[in-house]
Design a protein around this motif. Sequence first.
Motif, PDB file in Angstrom:
ATOM      1  N   LYS A 218       0.847  -1.194   0.000  1.00 13.80           N
ATOM      2  CA  LYS A 218       0.000   0.000   0.000  1.00 13.80           C
ATOM      3  C   LYS A 218       0.880   1.242   0.000  1.00 13.80           C
ATOM      4  N   GLY A 219       0.526   2.217  -0.829  1.00 16.81           N
ATOM      5  CA  GLY A 219       1.293   3.447  -0.883  1.00 16.81           C
ATOM      6  C   GLY A 219       2.485   3.329  -1.820  1.00 16.81           C
ATOM      7  N   PRO A 220       3.179   4.436  -2.090  1.00 15.68           N
ATOM      8  CA  PRO A 220       4.300   4.417  -3.036  1.00 15.68           C
ATOM      9  C   PRO A 220       5.484   3.633  -2.494  1.00 15.68           C
ATOM     10  N   ALA A 221       6.217   3.037  -3.390  1.00 14.85           N
ATOM     11  CA  ALA A 221       7.389   2.265  -2.977  1.00 14.85           C
ATOM     12  C   ALA A 221       8.503   2.389  -4.006  1.00 14.85           C
ATOM     13  N   GLY A 222       8.561   3.518  -4.695  1.00 16.25           N
ATOM     14  CA  GLY A 222       9.586   3.707  -5.699  1.00 16.25           C
ATOM     15  C   GLY A 222      10.995   3.675  -5.143  1.00 16.25           C
ATOM     16  N   PHE A 223      11.118   3.938  -3.830  1.00 21.05           N
ATOM     17  CA  PHE A 223      12.441   3.943  -3.213  1.00 21.05           C
ATOM     18  C   PHE A 223      13.099   2.580  -3.276  1.00 21.05           C
ATOM     19  N   MET A 224      12.299   1.498  -3.321  1.00 25.10           N
ATOM     20  CA  MET A 224      12.920   0.182  -3.212  1.00 25.10           C
ATOM     21  C   MET A 224      12.744  -0.670  -4.447  1.00 25.10           C
ATOM     22  N   LEU A 225      11.747  -0.368  -5.285  1.00 16.92           N
ATOM     23  CA  LEU A 225      11.527  -1.239  -6.439  1.00 16.92           C
ATOM     24  C   LEU A 225      11.594  -0.458  -7.742  1.00 16.92           C
ATOM     25  N   ALA A 226      10.502   0.184  -8.101  1.00 15.15           N
ATOM     26  CA  ALA A 226      10.467   0.887  -9.371  1.00 15.15           C
ATOM     27  C   ALA A 226       9.399   1.957  -9.277  1.00 15.15           C
ATOM     28  N   ASN A 227       9.402   2.868 -10.240  1.00 16.37           N
ATOM     29  CA  ASN A 227       8.385   3.904 -10.184  1.00 16.37           C
ATOM     30  C   ASN A 227       7.000   3.267 -10.252  1.00 16.37           C
ATOM     31  N   GLY A 228       6.092   3.764  -9.428  1.00 13.62           N
ATOM     32  CA  GLY A 228       4.755   3.198  -9.373  1.00 13.62           C
ATOM     33  C   GLY A 228       3.774   4.209  -8.829  1.00 13.62           C
ATOM     34  N   ASP A 229       2.484   3.890  -8.942  1.00 16.56           N
ATOM     35  CA  ASP A 229       1.433   4.790  -8.509  1.00 16.56           C
ATOM     36  C   ASP A 229       1.489   4.995  -6.999  1.00 16.56           C
ATOM     37  N   PRO A 230       1.106   6.185  -6.508  1.00 16.56           N
ATOM     38  CA  PRO A 230       1.132   6.419  -5.054  1.00 16.56           C
ATOM     39  C   PRO A 230       0.178   5.525  -4.276  1.00 16.56           C
ATOM     40  N   SER A 231      -0.762   4.865  -4.965  1.00 11.23           N
ATOM     41  CA  SER A 231      -1.661   3.945  -4.273  1.00 11.23           C
ATOM     42  C   SER A 231      -0.992   2.624  -3.928  1.00 11.23           C
ATOM     43  N   GLY A 232       0.031   2.243  -4.686  1.00 12.65           N
ATOM     44  CA  GLY A 232       0.723   0.999  -4.395  1.00 12.65           C
ATOM     45  C   GLY A 232       0.867   0.096  -5.601  1.00 12.65           C
ATOM     46  N   PHE A 233       1.161  -1.178  -5.346  1.00  7.45           N
ATOM     47  CA  PHE A 233       1.326  -2.174  -6.407  1.00  7.45           C
ATOM     48  C   PHE A 233       1.126  -3.556  -5.816  1.00  7.45           C
ATOM     49  N   TYR A 234       1.001  -4.555  -6.683  1.00 10.68           N
ATOM     50  CA  TYR A 234       1.037  -5.939  -6.220  1.00 10.68           C
ATOM     51  C   TYR A 234       2.218  -6.636  -6.888  1.00 10.68           C
TER      52      TYR A 234
END
Length: 789
Positions: A218-234
């Motif tokens: 949940k939430g952005p995680a570009g710091f550790m993986l890749a650019n992504g939406d601020p809502s999150g990713f799976y």
Amino acid sequence: MKKTAMLLMLLGMISANLFAQQSTGSISGKIITADKQPAEGVTILLKNTAKNATADNRGAFQLKNIEAGKYTVLVSLVGYKDLEQEVTVTPGKTTDISFELVQTNKELNEVVVVANKNSFKTNRVSSSMRLQSSILEIPQNIQVVTAKLINDQQIFDMLEGVTRNVSGATRIEHWDNYARITMRGSNVGAFRNGMNVSTTWGPLTEDMSMVERIEFVKGPAGFMLANGDPSGFYNVVTKKPSGRTKGEIGLSIGSFDMYRATIDLDGKLSKDGKLLYRLNVMGQEKGSHRQFDFNNRYSIVPVLKYLVDDKTAITLEYTQQYSEVNVIGSNYVFAKTGYATVPKSFTNTENNIPKTKMNDRSILAIFDHKINNDWKFTAQMAYFNYQQEGSSMWVAGFDPTNDSIVQRTNGIWDILGTSKMGQMFLNGEVRTGAVTQKILGGLDISNKDYYHDFSQSGNLGGPFNIYAPVYGLATPPTFDRTKNVRDRGVRYYNAYSGFYAQDELGFLENKLRLTLAGRYTTLKAGDAYNGDSKNSKFTPRVGLSYSIDQNTSAYFLRDESFVENYGSDWQKKAFDPINGTNMEVGFKRDWLNGKWNSAVSAYQITRNNVLTIDPEHPVYDNNGDPTGQFYYRQTGQQKTKGVEVDIRGQIVRGLDVIINYAFTEAKTTKDSDPKNVGNQVPGSSKHVQNAWLNYRIDEGALTGFGISVGYQYQVKRSPWYVFDGSQYSLPDYFRMDGSLSYQKEKIGFNLVVNNLLNKYLYSGGPYADHYYWQAEPGTNARFSVSYKF
């Protein structure tokens, strides 16, 4: 007479239960790591049986209902020698044993993730997430859907109910074979093994036969993986070799002529145990509740892992997924008068449309090197090749004088796409006085080049009455494929490169953790219409997490995101990227030594540069006539506020549960049309509440029998494609499912019945002067048999 029979039956069950208790015993114990920490999450096996258990937060485990005799208890870890211990089980007694692993707690993470399939709950993220801390300590809401849960619910791909296991996650309508998942007010990115595999309309959804777990961040995680939406990713984590020789075969049959077979082989290819393998194969034929519709698939996923020495490992994974359907978009239904005005079985398609075929191939290479006990280097690269040849269904419009008559269209949709991704990162841990530091830094690059040809189309027959359909009279249009799709298709291109660093500082014996991180990202995008664009930005991250006690933590997070914004304005000028800011607070707790956990989070997300309709610049056709559509401009803003609650794990003995709730208030705060300000964001649901309860008997005559029941409930749903707000909102959604299962040693049976109430369930939206939607099947069932060896 009936009362006597019931009494005798009850006495028989009690007697059988007492006899079982008297003739069996138990094994209990504890596992610790080399640094004397509890080895939470490790799976313990009773050799040559199907008995297994998972160590809790204290490293404790228990194996129950074991026939008297001599056994070998086994702990098998990837890259290390198996740990074995001989035990003797005595009737009515518990035998105590203990293990000490050669790994430290930090080294244990990857092993646990690969091996642990025994629970609805886990406290560790996969190595593809880069993080060295447990889920309890990470200042972010992360929910993991385990392989055990996927199997219990008989989920076969991402289109089927995975989202019910995560607060606020919903799947909204989309093209066949592509999953569009929404959380926290917007569409989230699709990742596989830590890499962003999202494309314009994809990717092809993963079959669950190849999946170890799915991690929802949940939430952005570009710091550790890749650019992504601020809502999150799976993040879909695929199965890797476990280092233990085992296998499983599964057979399934179900409604609508569904037949499916899977095989999972895991073992060693060399006597010295250095070369490991994993092979997953799946084949499926499946019809549909809609006429003429089908989805036939197969997948082949071989994986090799070579342990060069005790510090270095190389993994190679090849994935091939194939799918063929009647026509893309066959699940779309259209009507002029409103939603759900035709039966669930209705279709606009014909039986003579050429099949649409999809081939999804990829290669993944991973290099892991342990520099020393504190530092580890990882590099991974992936290449994806997607080819599609087929067509799509839509409608040209309704007869202006008759709401029953529609003109169907059939258009070509061929695709050739390649994605190339590379990541290198360094994990380490240092101690400076009383302060510990968990350091992460790396490089992340991606290049995606896709060609779509949807330039040719034609009418599918003449006028078609949706309320009195007549099939078999229409001839599909023919398409010219003499040119390569590169020469006739529209090009969609995007790429990014990012450098990131993170330092998690631990104070007060690591009870207080401060995370400081940042990422510098450069985005490139382009297509045949807009030309190329390039933008760069630094996005910081600050997180704070505090352990109130060993099982309880609270956290605060502020993070930013930076993602592509496809398209151009009326002057053919490319749009700037979407900038997002997320602020979040949360509370996490493990209960009963980690048997179940709870997470509560509250957040606010702001998205800037959101595209809105430009009413001053309509789109004209080649004849200079208005089409009824408009260009866009990036003057919009959306704000999403919400609260999420997740509970998962074993609440009481034998009862595993998933219970979650999300309140999401996603609103448009700036728009080119003032009337849209305050409207609910398209595709969001204000209230989402789900539950799945599984009870399994673990002793007595009914040992191995299980029963499950669950539901999905969504309130105040907004269509994904909506123009002006609540008048087009979808009705509330409620679906109930259930299952009966039985596990006896190595063989298992599972009957799942979906949509028990046989409701007309759908998602969709308004389009031009009519409505479209996708209807789910009514009550349907699938029965599976599995055998482990």
